[in-house]
Design a protein around this motif. Structure first.
Motif, PDB file in Angstrom:
ATOM      1  N   GLY A 323       1.338  -4.956   2.895  1.00 43.44           N
ATOM      2  CA  GLY A 323       1.868  -3.904   3.741  1.00 43.44           C
ATOM      3  C   GLY A 323       3.369  -4.002   3.939  1.00 43.44           C
ATOM      4  N   VAL A 324       3.847  -3.403   5.017  1.00 49.45           N
ATOM      5  CA  VAL A 324       5.280  -3.267   5.247  1.00 49.45           C
ATOM      6  C   VAL A 324       5.590  -3.610   6.702  1.00 49.45           C
ATOM      7  N   ASP A 325       6.761  -4.176   6.929  1.00 47.72           N
ATOM      8  CA  ASP A 325       7.217  -4.565   8.264  1.00 47.72           C
ATOM      9  C   ASP A 325       7.941  -3.372   8.897  1.00 47.72           C
ATOM     10  N   LEU A 326       7.326  -2.763   9.913  1.00 50.36           N
ATOM     11  CA  LEU A 326       7.928  -1.586  10.538  1.00 50.36           C
ATOM     12  C   LEU A 326       9.205  -1.913  11.293  1.00 50.36           C
ATOM     13  N   ALA A 354      -4.403  -0.725   8.950  1.00 54.32           N
ATOM     14  CA  ALA A 354      -4.505  -1.839   9.884  1.00 54.32           C
ATOM     15  C   ALA A 354      -3.093  -2.231  10.311  1.00 54.32           C
ATOM     16  N   ARG A 355      -2.971  -2.599  11.580  1.00 51.64           N
ATOM     17  CA  ARG A 355      -1.660  -2.994  12.086  1.00 51.64           C
ATOM     18  C   ARG A 355      -1.775  -4.325  12.793  1.00 51.64           C
ATOM     19  N   ASP A 356      -0.895  -5.244  12.396  1.00 49.26           N
ATOM     20  CA  ASP A 356      -0.838  -6.567  13.003  1.00 49.26           C
ATOM     21  C   ASP A 356       0.589  -6.777  13.471  1.00 49.26           C
ATOM     22  N   PRO A 358       4.177  -5.834  13.965  1.00 48.89           N
ATOM     23  CA  PRO A 358       4.993  -4.826  13.283  1.00 48.89           C
ATOM     24  C   PRO A 358       4.506  -4.505  11.869  1.00 48.89           C
ATOM     25  N   ARG A 359       3.558  -5.279  11.353  1.00 45.44           N
ATOM     26  CA  ARG A 359       3.152  -5.083   9.953  1.00 45.44           C
ATOM     27  C   ARG A 359       2.046  -4.047   9.848  1.00 45.44           C
ATOM     28  N   LEU A 360       2.274  -3.074   8.978  1.00 45.70           N
ATOM     29  CA  LEU A 360       1.320  -1.997   8.735  1.00 45.70           C
ATOM     30  C   LEU A 360       0.870  -2.066   7.285  1.00 45.70           C
ATOM     31  N   ARG A 361      -0.441  -1.962   7.072  1.00 45.78           N
ATOM     32  CA  ARG A 361      -0.959  -2.013   5.709  1.00 45.78           C
ATOM     33  C   ARG A 361      -2.169  -1.097   5.576  1.00 45.78           C
ATOM     34  N   ALA A 362      -2.409  -0.680   4.349  1.00 43.63           N
ATOM     35  CA  ALA A 362      -3.626   0.060   4.047  1.00 43.63           C
ATOM     36  C   ALA A 362      -4.780  -0.924   3.906  1.00 43.63           C
ATOM     37  N   THR A 363      -5.924  -0.560   4.427  1.00 39.32           N
ATOM     38  CA  THR A 363      -7.118  -1.384   4.242  1.00 39.32           C
ATOM     39  C   THR A 363      -7.665  -1.164   2.833  1.00 39.32           C
ATOM     40  N   GLU A 364      -8.721  -1.886   2.507  1.00 36.84           N
ATOM     41  CA  GLU A 364      -9.335  -1.696   1.189  1.00 36.84           C
ATOM     42  C   GLU A 364      -9.809  -0.251   1.034  1.00 36.84           C
ATOM     43  N   ALA A 365     -10.391   0.309   2.093  1.00 33.37           N
ATOM     44  CA  ALA A 365     -10.809   1.718   2.034  1.00 33.37           C
ATOM     45  C   ALA A 365      -9.601   2.641   1.952  1.00 33.37           C
ATOM     46  N   GLY A 366      -8.527   2.272   2.644  1.00 26.98           N
ATOM     47  CA  GLY A 366      -7.321   3.099   2.635  1.00 26.98           C
ATOM     48  C   GLY A 366      -6.598   3.100   1.307  1.00 26.98           C
ATOM     49  N   ALA A 367      -6.700   2.004   0.558  1.00 28.96           N
ATOM     50  CA  ALA A 367      -6.013   1.926  -0.734  1.00 28.96           C
ATOM     51  C   ALA A 367      -6.466   3.039  -1.662  1.00 28.96           C
TER      52      ALA A 367
END
Length: 385
Positions: A323-326, A354-356, A358-367
């Motif tokens: 993912g990416v650091d917002l 999913a967001r942890d 500041p980090r935002l990423r696509a989940t496996e379903a989101g990919a």
């Protein structure tokens, strides 16, 4: 993450023996190439970038194309020597070269390794002779696998490309092909679904109704199968189309996706130099003439405003599994990250993001739905003050 003083170098070699019907890269077929003139021009183009990018740590060099395995090994060595003289090389400098798996080019692998190449990416594209013929490839499966054997005996790091979602391709056939591919023990696989790009011969064939690629549902099933098989085999996806053993990811390509600085030299090469986007002249003869005349092959240098840089970082970073650091994106934007927070929250509840912190990423379903997610989340225009 990429350090602010780290730099990657991309070197474009535009020549190919023949042009593939699916390819929209800057590749050209020429009867003859003045190798000495091209070596001198690449060195001049590199020297120009070195002056503008002083005091950098060079983390990777990537020879792409075209078909850079057609480059004379002494040209590769000269470019690498100039690069490590211009910048401080990282202790683990990654040097990658894209190669066609023909017997002629495989015969150069040992010389390319001696020139300093430590990682090769082979364009196998398929393990089926009929599919290779459809894709316009000049090699057959036997020749390609022989080249793979040579590469694995010569280079410390080897990966290869495959194209799937071909017309009529069924899940079981792709499962068998991918399983065979993973049995060869390479550390990296680039697995691309066939797309029809404007200006290619395949685009003409599709427009005439002579080419029909799998529909969206079939393509989605193939994508999900690919992710499942590679993860089970210890080659998980770290980017939308790229899979590697942990630690064997392409550090050069990670620089792009993590939105680090990179210099691009050679015809049509792009670069990101601080807040500036650079573009070299695309046609080989025009680039060569420009280097002789001006000392570089640059056609355009476009300043990137903070919003554009932030959007680029989002579009690239969300392709990554990490993912990416917002927070970093917000710093690039000079304020808030250009994202739609309600859309992120909704997609999170749907299990697609999913967001942890500041980090935002696509989940496996989101990919599987990444293009739509990007359209929903990323604000392409600045919000009026």
């Amino acid at each position: 993450m990429t350090g602010s003083q780290d730099l990657a170098l991309y070197v474009h070699w535009p020549f190919c023996v023949s042009r593939c019907p699916y390819c929209d890269f800057n590749s050209h077929v020429r009867a003859a190439v003045d190798q000495a003139a091209w070596r001198d021009a690449l060195l001049a183009d590199l020297a120009h970038e070195a002056v503008l990018l002083p005091d950098r740590r060079l983390t990777s060099v990537f020879f792409g194309g075209g078909t850079p395995s057609l480059m004379p090994p002494d040209t590769v060595a000269a470019v690498l020597d100039a690069a490590v003289a211009a910048w401080t090389p990282a202790a683990d400098l990654e040097v990658t070269l894209e190669a066609n798996p023909s017997s002629v080019e495989a015969a150069r692998f040992a010389d390319l390794a001696r020139a300093g190449v430590g990682r090769v990416s082979l364009g196998l594209q398929s393990l089926d002779d009929a599919a290779l013929g459809f894709l316009g490839r000049a090699h057959g499966v036997r020749e390609g696998l022989a080249a793979l054997d040579i590469a694995q005996s010569v280079f410390p790091r080897v990966g290869f490309d495959l194209i799937y979602a071909l017309p009529g391709q069924r899940l079981e056939a792709w499962k068998a092909e991918l399983s065979r591919a993973m049995s060869f023990g390479t550390e990296h696989l680039s697995l691309y679904q066939l797309t029809v790009e404007p200006g290619t011969r395949f685009a003409t064939e599709e427009a005439a109704g002579r080419l029909v690629i799998p529909d969206g549902d079939t393509a989605a099933d193939l994508f999900e199968l690919t992710r499942s098989l590679t993860a089970t085999a210890g080659l998980p996806a770290y980017e939308t189309s790229n899979h590697a053993r942990p630690g064997a990811e392409s550090r050069h390509n990670l620089t792009y996706w993590r939105y680090g600085d990179y210099a691009g030299i050679g015809p049509g090469a792009h670069g990101r130099r601080g807040g500036l986007a650079t573009t070299r002249r695309r046609k080989p003869e025009n680039w060569l003439a420009a280097v002789v005349r001006d000392g570089h092959g640059i056609e355009r240098e476009d300043p990137l405003d903070p919003h554009t840089r932030a959007v680029e970082a989002l579009l690239m970073g969300l392709r990554l599994t990490e993912g990416v650091d917002l927070d970093r994106v917000a710093r690039l934007a000079g304020g808030e990250a250009p994202v739609d927070l309600p859309a992120i929250a909704l997609l999170g509840r749907q299990g697609l993001l999913a967001r942890d912190g500041p980090r935002l990423r696509a989940t496996e379903a989101g990919a599987l739905l990444l293009d739509g997610i990007l359209r929903a989340v990323v604000r392409p225009e600045p919000v009026p003050a």
